[in-house]
Design a protein around this motif. Structure first.
Motif, PDB file in Angstrom:
ATOM      1  N   LYS A  17      -8.424  -0.417  -4.120  1.00 41.53           N
ATOM      2  CA  LYS A  17      -8.049   0.742  -4.933  1.00 41.53           C
ATOM      3  C   LYS A  17      -6.636   0.446  -5.430  1.00 41.53           C
TER       4      LYS A  17
ATOM      5  N   HIS B 238       0.855  -1.185   0.000  1.00 37.41           N
ATOM      6  CA  HIS B 238       0.000   0.000   0.000  1.00 37.41           C
ATOM      7  C   HIS B 238       0.887   1.230   0.000  1.00 37.41           C
ATOM      8  N   ARG B 239       0.725   2.059  -1.029  1.00 35.02           N
ATOM      9  CA  ARG B 239       1.552   3.262  -1.180  1.00 35.02           C
ATOM     10  C   ARG B 239       1.120   4.336  -0.185  1.00 35.02           C
ATOM     11  N   GLN B 240       2.102   4.997   0.406  1.00 38.21           N
ATOM     12  CA  GLN B 240       1.827   6.047   1.377  1.00 38.21           C
ATOM     13  C   GLN B 240       0.911   7.121   0.765  1.00 38.21           C
ATOM     14  N   PRO B 241      -0.004   7.684   1.566  1.00 40.75           N
ATOM     15  CA  PRO B 241      -0.926   8.713   1.058  1.00 40.75           C
ATOM     16  C   PRO B 241      -0.227   9.971   0.545  1.00 40.75           C
TER      17      PRO B 241
ATOM     18  N   PRO C  66      -0.736   7.846  -5.006  1.00 45.17           N
ATOM     19  CA  PRO C  66      -0.816   7.805  -3.538  1.00 45.17           C
ATOM     20  C   PRO C  66      -2.007   6.993  -3.048  1.00 45.17           C
ATOM     21  N   ASP C  67      -1.872   6.451  -1.833  1.00 47.57           N
ATOM     22  CA  ASP C  67      -2.983   5.822  -1.108  1.00 47.57           C
ATOM     23  C   ASP C  67      -3.687   4.745  -1.921  1.00 47.57           C
ATOM     24  N   CYS C  68      -2.896   3.839  -2.502  1.00 45.41           N
ATOM     25  CA  CYS C  68      -3.494   2.732  -3.261  1.00 45.41           C
ATOM     26  C   CYS C  68      -2.575   1.516  -3.163  1.00 45.41           C
TER      27      CYS C  68
ATOM     28  N   ASP D 107       2.905   1.941   3.556  1.00 45.91           N
ATOM     29  CA  ASP D 107       2.476   1.881   4.947  1.00 45.91           C
ATOM     30  C   ASP D 107       1.860   0.530   5.311  1.00 45.91           C
TER      31      ASP D 107
END
Length: 134
Positions: free
Chosen positions: A115, A22-25, A31-33, A101
């Protein structure tokens, strides 16, 4: 026209599950996916070398025999090189918390509910996992 950015990603498959990060926001790109582990191919580096390096940097593992697989992405700025990885040394951990994360193993049927950074790649990922479990 700018040349597409070369990217190498790994679909780690174990017991019919695929590892996603999961990519950091706050990441600039995607981001956030959820995404496969991987990243940019450095100058002078082959896609095979890049995917091995990325897995070591991001997961702390040494991969063996990455097998190229087709990967569909809808982003024309990317030149995607995807690999199926079923053999590695070490236990995957989040060795790059500044980039991710979370990391988790998913059933292919669960991926459609996530997502994803590259939704167009879903069938490629599922096909790679199912090809190793049938």
């Amino acid at each position: 026209m700018v040349a597409p950015t070369p990217i190498a990603v790994a679909a780690l498959v174990r017991d019919g599950l695929v590892l996603m990060v999961h990519r950091q926001p706050f990441r600039q790109w995607y981001p956030d996916c959820w995404d496969l582990v991987g990243g940019h191919i450095d100058s002078g580096e082959s896609p095979h070398q890049a995917v091995r390096r990325e897995c070591l940097e991001e997961l702390g593992i040494y991969v063996h025999d990455p097998l190229p697989i087709p990967m569909t992405v809808s982003d024309p700025t990317l030149d995607m090189h995807a690999f199926l990885v079923t053999r590695w040394e070490g236990n995957p951990v989040n060795a790059a918390p500044e980039e991710h994360d979370d990391l988790r193993w998913f059933r292919p049927s669960d991926l459609a509910d996530l997502k994803l950074a590259h939704p167009a790649s879903l069938s490629s990922i599922v096909g790679a996992v199912q090809g190793r479990t049938e």
